[in-house]
Design an enzyme around this catalytic site. Structure first.
Site, PDB file in Angstrom:
ATOM      1  N   ASP A 159     -10.003  21.754  19.199  1.00  0.00           N
ATOM      2  CA  ASP A 159     -10.196  20.398  18.692  1.00  0.00           C
ATOM      3  C   ASP A 159      -9.986  20.344  17.171  1.00  0.00           C
ATOM      4  O   ASP A 159     -10.215  21.324  16.465  1.00  0.00           O
ATOM      5  CB  ASP A 159     -11.619  19.962  19.043  1.00  0.00           C
ATOM      6  CG  ASP A 159     -11.911  18.518  18.713  1.00  0.00           C
ATOM      7  OD1 ASP A 159     -11.204  17.643  19.223  1.00  0.00           O
ATOM      8  OD2 ASP A 159     -12.865  18.265  17.950  1.00  0.00           O
TER       9      ASP A 159
ATOM     10  N   GLU B 177      -4.956  20.722  18.083  1.00  0.00           N
ATOM     11  CA  GLU B 177      -4.786  19.275  17.932  1.00  0.00           C
ATOM     12  C   GLU B 177      -4.485  18.915  16.481  1.00  0.00           C
ATOM     13  O   GLU B 177      -5.348  19.016  15.623  1.00  0.00           O
ATOM     14  CB  GLU B 177      -6.061  18.548  18.390  1.00  0.00           C
ATOM     15  CG  GLU B 177      -5.963  17.038  18.244  1.00  0.00           C
ATOM     16  CD  GLU B 177      -7.312  16.354  18.275  1.00  0.00           C
ATOM     17  OE1 GLU B 177      -7.370  15.188  18.696  1.00  0.00           O
ATOM     18  OE2 GLU B 177      -8.316  16.971  17.856  1.00  0.00           O
TER      19      GLU B 177
END
Length: 620
Positions: free
Chosen positions: A333, A362
């Protein structure tokens, strides 16, 4: 007197066999390349104790005290010859008191090279577990946790979906044609509100009991392996939840960023979210610091990966989960937010230990320059090497809906798809980049395309034939949408129909679905199941032709397999096949993978409707 002596003996015996509050990682393995292990031990005044280990092949190389007296960090060396087994760690205080902590070194279940990560042959099904299916109603509410309400009518409360719900529907996902599952985080998220999404973790080694148990998590992975599928774990190195157990007693004064401000005034500095500062040649130190050190939001304290003990903690935690769950990948993330030197070290440590593994980071940017920067092998001007095999293609994700919706002109419509794919020259390895129509943080593709079914089909087919790793969000196959509230995360992450007892519509069985929804399931299943065995789509050469008169054509080719992908924005069209003469396709037989119709490549191809067409030379 005998009673007093007996009580003293029992007290001494119980203390001798006491366990510390926490020891993390909770176990380890023999046979790793890296023979070093650092244990975090948390217990009242454990910092005043001296640890001792007597186990062949295991030695304490160094002991580190923290600022808080309630922590101790122990460096171990585990020799290559060390045998698996259990042993005791004896903690002796300066007053002669002892605590005994058992610890286990397990045997590796398989060689590290056999941990195969997701790749371009995979298609990934992204799930928000709380909203997918409730497989175990007994764990819906845990009274000892901060959030104890269950309310399916509220978009931001827990709905009860869990790991067992995913396990119960592996066949559905497999039959659609997906080969990997990525659930959003299922580790303990003991926050007072919004805990359903999982991204504010309060324990990095514990499964949230409302999602299930570690045994359930292992069972999910095992069931997937039995079906030839992979489990991808969603991890967060950038931050924790504000209710994380260590926030009440931080081990060092620099465990989280802006810690002094937080401890003295309960304040924090928010990230400026200027992700370009990671690459910007002209960025100020102020902007860089606020980007990397600022808290994502108030409920997510920003971890300081420059602290060497925290850095080791995060790296070991990732390796622990890979080995424990036999993972087929990690999704990291908010990749640009942590310290970027640490992120290179983190990914490097994992890939060194598991050379065939994969990690996707990400980077939410529509700029290919930023996306490409994070991929291993990038020719970065600052010399940065990320050790990250995959990153997320938000650039193409944005362009494809625009290409399909816009009226055709020189620089709009399909030209955006053509020009966007041309940016692949910048990437070290385009086929290792992850592409997606949407995810848990953005409008669903059906909403992006204004609930136009044909346009949605065209977009989804495009994502599946590009030289990429495709990821689809649960419910895309039944046209789930959030049109009533664009951008609303709670509605984007709505319940999958049929995942709860009493649901009037069941998408798993098809009961109550509209004809359009069933048709979309069939449409996607045909493409996904063809893609599953298409070497040309996985690894083939790519060639495309500039769009002309509302038609875009792309070819994927490997040996005798040729895949032809055509987007047609007109109601009907006659395609002049002589345009593609450099490919020498005349006389070859092609089959439409959606209809089964066959034709011989000659002078002209009639397309009798608007839409996506996929033809292949593979006849079975």
């Amino acid at each position: 007197m005998k009673k007093i002596s007996f009580l003293l003996f029992c007290l001494a015996f119980s203390f001798l066999n006491a366990q510390v509050n926490r020891i993390e990682p909770p176990n380890w393995w023999t046979g790793f390349k890296n023979q070093n292990l650092q244990l975090l031990v948390q217990h009242p005044n454990i910092g005043n104790a001296t640890p001792k280990i007597t186990y062949e092949g295991v030695s304490i190389t160094q002991v580190h005290k923290a600022k808080s007296p309630n922590y101790l960090f122990i460096d171990l060396k585990i020799d290559a010859s060390t045998k698996p087994g259990k042993f005791n760690i004896i903690f002796e205080s300066d007053k002669g008191k002892k605590i005994t902590q058992s610890y286990e070194l397990k045997p590796k279940s398989k060689p590290s090279k056999d941990f195969i990560g997701f790749n371009s042959s995979d298609a990934i099904y992204l799930i928000t577990p709380d909203r997918f299916a409730n497989g175990n109603e007994a764990n819906d509410v845990v009274k000892t946790m901060n959030e104890t309400t269950l309310d399916r009518t509220h978009d931001y409360k827990r709905h009860g979906g869990d790991i067992q719900g995913i396990i119960n529907h592996i066949d559905y996902i497999k039959n659609l044609g997906f080969t990997a599952i990525w659930p959003t985080p299922v580790l303990t998220n003991d926050m007072k509100s919004g805990s359903y999404h999982g991204y504010a973790m309060t324990d990095f080694y514990q499964v949230d009991p409302r999602f299930g148990t570690l045994a359930d998590y292992k069972n999910l992975s095992e069931k997937l392996h039995q079906n030839g599928m992979k489990l991808i774990m969603d991890q967060v190195a950038n931050h924790c939840g504000s209710e994380h157990w260590w926030m009440k007693d931080l081990p060092f004064s620099d465990w989280v960023n802006y810690q002094e401000l937080f401890e003295k005034e309960k304040k924090y500095v928010t990230s400026n979210h200027r992700r370009t500062s990671n690459q910007d040649l002209y960025a100020s130190e102020k902007d860089k610091k606020e980007m990397a050190d600022g808290w994502f939001v108030s409920s997510m304290p920003d971890l300081n990966q420059r602290n060497p003990y925290l850095a080791k903690y995060i790296i070991q935690n990732s390796i622990w989960w890979i080995e424990t769950l036999h993972l087929g990948g990690i999704r990291q993330d908010t990749y640009p937010y942590p310290d970027k030197t640490f992120m290179s070290n983190w990914a490097g440590a994992i890939m060194n230990e598991f050379p065939n593994f994969n990690i996707v980071g990400e980077e939410w940017s529509s700029n290919p320059l930023l996306i490409g920067y994070w991929q291993q092998g990038a020719n970065n001007k600052d010399g940065y090497q990320s050790n990250l095999r995959s990153t997320m293609d938000f650039a193409m994700q944005t362009l494809i809906p625009q290409a399909i919706k816009e009226t055709e002109s020189w620089d709009k419509g399909l030209a955006k798809l053509y020009d966007g794919l041309a940016n692949d020259f910048h990437y070290a390895s385009p086929k290792d980049i992850m592409i997606f129509p949407d995810n848990h943080d953005m409008d669903r593709i059906f909403t992006q395309l204004e609930e136009n079914v044909e346009n949605t089909k065209m977009a989804l087919a495009t994502y599946l034939v590009l030289p990429r790793i495709p990821q689809f969000y649960y419910g895309t196959e039944i046209l789930m949408q959030n049109t009533a509230k664009p951008g609303d995360h709670g509605l984007i992450r709505t319940d999958f129909p049929g995942g709860w007892k009493g649901d009037k519509i069941n998408a798993f069985t098809g009961d109550g679905l509209s004809a359009e929804q069933k048709d979309m399931q069939t449409f996607l299943s045909k493409i996904l199941n063809y893609r599953k065995n298409s070497k040309a789509i996985h690894d083939g050469k790519t060639m495309h032709f500039a769009p002309n008169n509302g038609i875009y054509t792309l070819f994927r080719m490997l040996n005798d397999e040729i895949v032809v992908f055509i987007l047609n924005k007109k109601d009907s069209a006659k395609v002049d096949l002589s345009i593609y003469k450099e490919l020498n396709l005349n006389g070859k037989k092609f089959k439409n993978i959606l209809t089964g119709e066959e034709f011989i490549w000659d002078n002209e191809l009639n397309l009798n409707q608007k839409g996506a067409f996929i033809f292949t030379t593979k006849m079975n």
